[in-house]
Design a protein around this motif. Structure first.
Motif, PDB file in Angstrom:
ATOM      1  N   VAL A 164       0.865  -1.187   0.000  1.00 19.76           N
ATOM      2  CA  VAL A 164       0.000   0.000   0.000  1.00 19.76           C
ATOM      3  C   VAL A 164       0.896   1.228   0.000  1.00 19.76           C
ATOM      4  CG1 VAL A 164      -1.888  -1.152   1.224  1.00 19.76           C
ATOM      5  CG2 VAL A 164      -0.123   0.058   2.535  1.00 19.76           C
ATOM      6  N   ASP A 165       0.347   2.380  -0.362  1.00 21.18           N
ATOM      7  CA  ASP A 165       1.123   3.619  -0.304  1.00 21.18           C
ATOM      8  C   ASP A 165       1.615   3.847   1.127  1.00 21.18           C
ATOM      9  OD1 ASP A 165       0.493   3.868  -2.924  1.00 21.18           O
ATOM     10  OD2 ASP A 165      -0.866   5.579  -2.684  1.00 21.18           O
ATOM     11  N   THR A 166       2.889   4.170   1.269  1.00 21.22           N
ATOM     12  CA  THR A 166       3.519   4.235   2.587  1.00 21.22           C
ATOM     13  C   THR A 166       4.336   5.516   2.741  1.00 21.22           C
ATOM     14  OG1 THR A 166       3.711   1.816   2.601  1.00 21.22           O
ATOM     15  CG2 THR A 166       5.050   3.027   4.198  1.00 21.22           C
ATOM     16  N   SER A 167       4.308   6.089   3.947  1.00 21.89           N
ATOM     17  CA  SER A 167       5.135   7.259   4.265  1.00 21.89           C
ATOM     18  C   SER A 167       6.399   6.802   4.978  1.00 21.89           C
ATOM     19  CB  SER A 167       4.365   8.247   5.147  1.00 21.89           C
ATOM     20  OG  SER A 167       3.278   8.805   4.450  1.00 21.89           O
ATOM     21  N   ILE A 168       7.552   7.140   4.402  1.00 17.62           N
ATOM     22  CA  ILE A 168       8.839   6.772   4.981  1.00 17.62           C
ATOM     23  C   ILE A 168       9.502   8.009   5.572  1.00 17.62           C
ATOM     24  CG2 ILE A 168      11.111   5.775   4.544  1.00 17.62           C
ATOM     25  CD1 ILE A 168       8.865   3.784   4.177  1.00 17.62           C
ATOM     26  N   HIS A 169       9.890   7.915   6.848  1.00 13.84           N
ATOM     27  CA  HIS A 169      10.660   8.986   7.481  1.00 13.84           C
ATOM     28  C   HIS A 169      12.146   8.661   7.338  1.00 13.84           C
ATOM     29  CE1 HIS A 169       7.794  11.328  10.361  1.00 13.84           C
ATOM     30  NE2 HIS A 169       7.321  11.232   9.143  1.00 13.84           N
ATOM     31  N   LEU A 170      12.874   9.575   6.729  1.00 13.65           N
ATOM     32  CA  LEU A 170      14.314   9.395   6.558  1.00 13.65           C
ATOM     33  C   LEU A 170      15.049  10.469   7.351  1.00 13.65           C
ATOM     34  CD1 LEU A 170      16.786   8.101   5.090  1.00 13.65           C
ATOM     35  CD2 LEU A 170      16.429   9.810   3.288  1.00 13.65           C
ATOM     36  N   ASP A 171      15.797  10.054   8.358  1.00 12.90           N
ATOM     37  CA  ASP A 171      16.671  10.958   9.112  1.00 12.90           C
ATOM     38  C   ASP A 171      18.081  10.790   8.560  1.00 12.90           C
ATOM     39  OD1 ASP A 171      14.663  11.861  10.782  1.00 12.90           O
ATOM     40  OD2 ASP A 171      15.031  10.333  12.297  1.00 12.90           O
ATOM     41  N   PHE A 172      18.732  11.883   8.226  1.00 14.22           N
ATOM     42  CA  PHE A 172      20.071  11.781   7.660  1.00 14.22           C
ATOM     43  C   PHE A 172      20.894  13.019   8.005  1.00 14.22           C
ATOM     44  CE2 PHE A 172      17.682  14.257   4.670  1.00 14.22           C
ATOM     45  CZ  PHE A 172      18.579  15.111   4.057  1.00 14.22           C
ATOM     46  N   PHE A 173      22.186  12.875   7.860  1.00 17.98           N
ATOM     47  CA  PHE A 173      23.105  13.998   8.018  1.00 17.98           C
ATOM     48  C   PHE A 173      23.540  14.442   6.629  1.00 17.98           C
ATOM     49  CE2 PHE A 173      23.508  11.757  12.048  1.00 17.98           C
ATOM     50  CZ  PHE A 173      23.410  12.799  12.948  1.00 17.98           C
ATOM     51  N   LYS A 174      23.464  15.747   6.392  1.00 11.59           N
ATOM     52  CA  LYS A 174      23.824  16.263   5.077  1.00 11.59           C
ATOM     53  C   LYS A 174      25.300  16.659   5.029  1.00 11.59           C
ATOM     54  CE  LYS A 174      22.800  21.227   5.639  1.00 11.59           C
ATOM     55  NZ  LYS A 174      24.093  21.733   5.119  1.00 11.59           N
ATOM     56  N   LYS A 175      25.814  16.672   3.843  1.00  9.71           N
ATOM     57  CA  LYS A 175      27.191  17.098   3.621  1.00  9.71           C
ATOM     58  C   LYS A 175      27.275  18.612   3.750  1.00  9.71           C
ATOM     59  CE  LYS A 175      30.731  16.957  -0.025  1.00  9.71           C
ATOM     60  NZ  LYS A 175      31.002  16.550  -1.423  1.00  9.71           N
ATOM     61  N   PRO A 176      28.312  19.148   4.410  1.00  4.34           N
ATOM     62  CA  PRO A 176      28.446  20.609   4.513  1.00  4.34           C
ATOM     63  C   PRO A 176      28.548  21.262   3.134  1.00  4.34           C
ATOM     64  CG  PRO A 176      29.986  19.485   5.979  1.00  4.34           C
ATOM     65  CD  PRO A 176      29.408  18.434   5.084  1.00  4.34           C
ATOM     66  N   GLU A 177      28.035  22.478   3.050  1.00  2.00           N
ATOM     67  CA  GLU A 177      28.169  23.235   1.810  1.00  2.00           C
ATOM     68  C   GLU A 177      29.650  23.519   1.538  1.00  2.00           C
ATOM     69  OE1 GLU A 177      25.859  24.013  -0.318  1.00  2.00           O
ATOM     70  OE2 GLU A 177      24.146  23.320   0.872  1.00  2.00           O
ATOM     71  N   THR A 178      30.028  23.544   0.279  1.00  2.00           N
ATOM     72  CA  THR A 178      31.424  23.797  -0.085  1.00  2.00           C
ATOM     73  C   THR A 178      31.805  25.231   0.262  1.00  2.00           C
ATOM     74  OG1 THR A 178      31.255  22.241  -1.925  1.00  2.00           O
ATOM     75  CG2 THR A 178      33.098  23.794  -1.968  1.00  2.00           C
ATOM     76  N   PRO A 179      32.799  25.424   1.128  1.00  2.00           N
ATOM     77  CA  PRO A 179      33.180  26.789   1.516  1.00  2.00           C
ATOM     78  C   PRO A 179      33.827  27.541   0.356  1.00  2.00           C
ATOM     79  CG  PRO A 179      34.768  25.215   2.364  1.00  2.00           C
ATOM     80  CD  PRO A 179      33.651  24.405   1.767  1.00  2.00           C
ATOM     81  N   LYS A 180      33.594  28.843   0.323  1.00  2.00           N
ATOM     82  CA  LYS A 180      34.222  29.652  -0.726  1.00  2.00           C
ATOM     83  C   LYS A 180      34.508  31.060  -0.224  1.00  2.00           C
ATOM     84  CE  LYS A 180      33.993  31.206  -5.512  1.00  2.00           C
ATOM     85  NZ  LYS A 180      33.264  31.199  -6.795  1.00  2.00           N
ATOM     86  N   TRP A 181      35.776  31.440  -0.295  1.00  2.00           N
ATOM     87  CA  TRP A 181      36.188  32.805   0.016  1.00  2.00           C
ATOM     88  C   TRP A 181      35.998  33.609  -1.265  1.00  2.00           C
ATOM     89  CZ3 TRP A 181      40.155  36.338  -1.357  1.00  2.00           C
ATOM     90  CH2 TRP A 181      40.353  37.386  -0.454  1.00  2.00           C
ATOM     91  N   ALA A 182      34.996  34.486  -1.277  1.00  2.00           N
ATOM     92  CA  ALA A 182      34.683  35.280  -2.466  1.00  2.00           C
ATOM     93  C   ALA A 182      35.487  36.584  -2.448  1.00  2.00           C
ATOM     94  CB  ALA A 182      33.187  35.579  -2.523  1.00  2.00           C
ATOM     95  N   TYR A 183      35.835  37.063  -3.632  1.00  2.00           N
ATOM     96  CA  TYR A 183      36.691  38.250  -3.686  1.00  2.00           C
ATOM     97  C   TYR A 183      36.483  39.041  -4.974  1.00  2.00           C
ATOM     98  CZ  TYR A 183      39.537  35.364  -6.797  1.00  2.00           C
ATOM     99  OH  TYR A 183      39.978  34.571  -7.838  1.00  2.00           O
ATOM    100  N   VAL A 184      36.983  40.263  -4.935  1.00  2.00           N
ATOM    101  CA  VAL A 184      37.075  41.098  -6.128  1.00  2.00           C
ATOM    102  C   VAL A 184      38.532  41.514  -6.260  1.00  2.00           C
ATOM    103  CG1 VAL A 184      34.702  41.954  -6.062  1.00  2.00           C
ATOM    104  CG2 VAL A 184      36.484  43.168  -4.782  1.00  2.00           C
TER     105      VAL A 184
END
Length: 246
Positions: A164-184
């Motif tokens: 039958v149609d089922t609701s799945i709960h997924l708990d997970f840890f996400k990967k950190p966003e890629t850091p970036k030092w922005a500049y002009v």
């Protein structure tokens, strides 16, 4: 609170430039920053495993360590609800998924147990060990090969297949966003641009600032074949610890 990427870059430059040890370009720094952040983040899960182990085997030991690591990784924990249709037992993992924490049938309130593919093939072949709705299991599958040849697990397969149609709960840890030092670039010099749309601070806990500085200097020292840079970072960290203990 996250770690400000400009604070880290300025410290790295100051330490690396002492006694003319070298200059780390923004491009190099961003590459080192990403690797350093992932190394620290990956270490959290090892630290958590070891702290839990000590807590179980040495009464009264490890609790503070467990709480400390949880504080550092709680920011990365996410929960999504996946609508699984009847007859379909496979779903895609979310973007930037790093590690599954828990999979559960939300309708029945039952947790899935993770098994390896080898184990699932064995258990599903035997009626006595086959998964049931009260004893469900899951396995991570789906090698996703990209154009640059990089692959990874990107799917979860659940057993038994929902009827039958089922609701799945997924708990997970996400990967950190890629850091970036922005500049002009102004008169040939790279200047920090705090309003840049692609600016990304480190997502790690604020307490990791000095650890990031040391790791980035270590990576820079290896890349530039300059052990003095790596050693400078270690000495700076030792100096900070000494001042904190005085």
């Amino acid at each position: 609170m996250a770690v400000n990427i400009d604070n880290v870059y300025q410290k790295v430059l100051v330490i690396a430039n002492k006694e003319q040890r070298g200059y780390i370009t923004p491009q190099e720094f961003n590459l080192f920053a990403d690797k350093a952040q992932l190394e620290i983040y990956d270490g959290y899960f090892h630290d958590l495993k070891m702290a839990n182990y000590k807590n179980k085997n040495q009464k009264g030991v490890g609790f503070d360590e467990v709480e400390m690591v949880y504080q550092k990784i709680s920011h990365f924990k996410n929960t999504v609800v996946i609508s699984q249709t009847a007859g379909d037992n496979t779903f895609e993992l979310p973007d930037r998924h790093y590690l599954i924490n828990n999979v559960a049938n939300a309708d029945l309130g039952v947790e899935f147990k993770e098994l390896s593919m080898k184990k699932v093939l064995y258990t599903e072949a035997n009626p006595l060990t086959r998964a049931t709705t009260s004893r469900p299991v899951y396995v991570q599958v789906g090698l996703n090969i990209t154009v640059d040849g990089v692959g990874g697990i990107n799917q979860v397969r659940i057993y038994p297949t929902p009827t039958v149609d089922t609701s799945i709960h997924l708990d997970f840890f996400k990967k950190p966003e890629t850091p970036k030092w922005a500049y002009v670039v102004v008169q040939g010099k790279a200047l920090y641009n705090a309003s840049a749309s692609d600016l990304q601070d480190f997502e790690l806990h604020i307490s990791e600032e000095e650890n990031l500085v040391t790791r980035i200097l270590g990576l820079a020292g290896v890349a530039m074949r300059s052990p003095d840079i790596a050693q400078a970072g270690i000495m700076d960290k030792q100096s900070i610890k000494q001042s904190q203990n005085d």
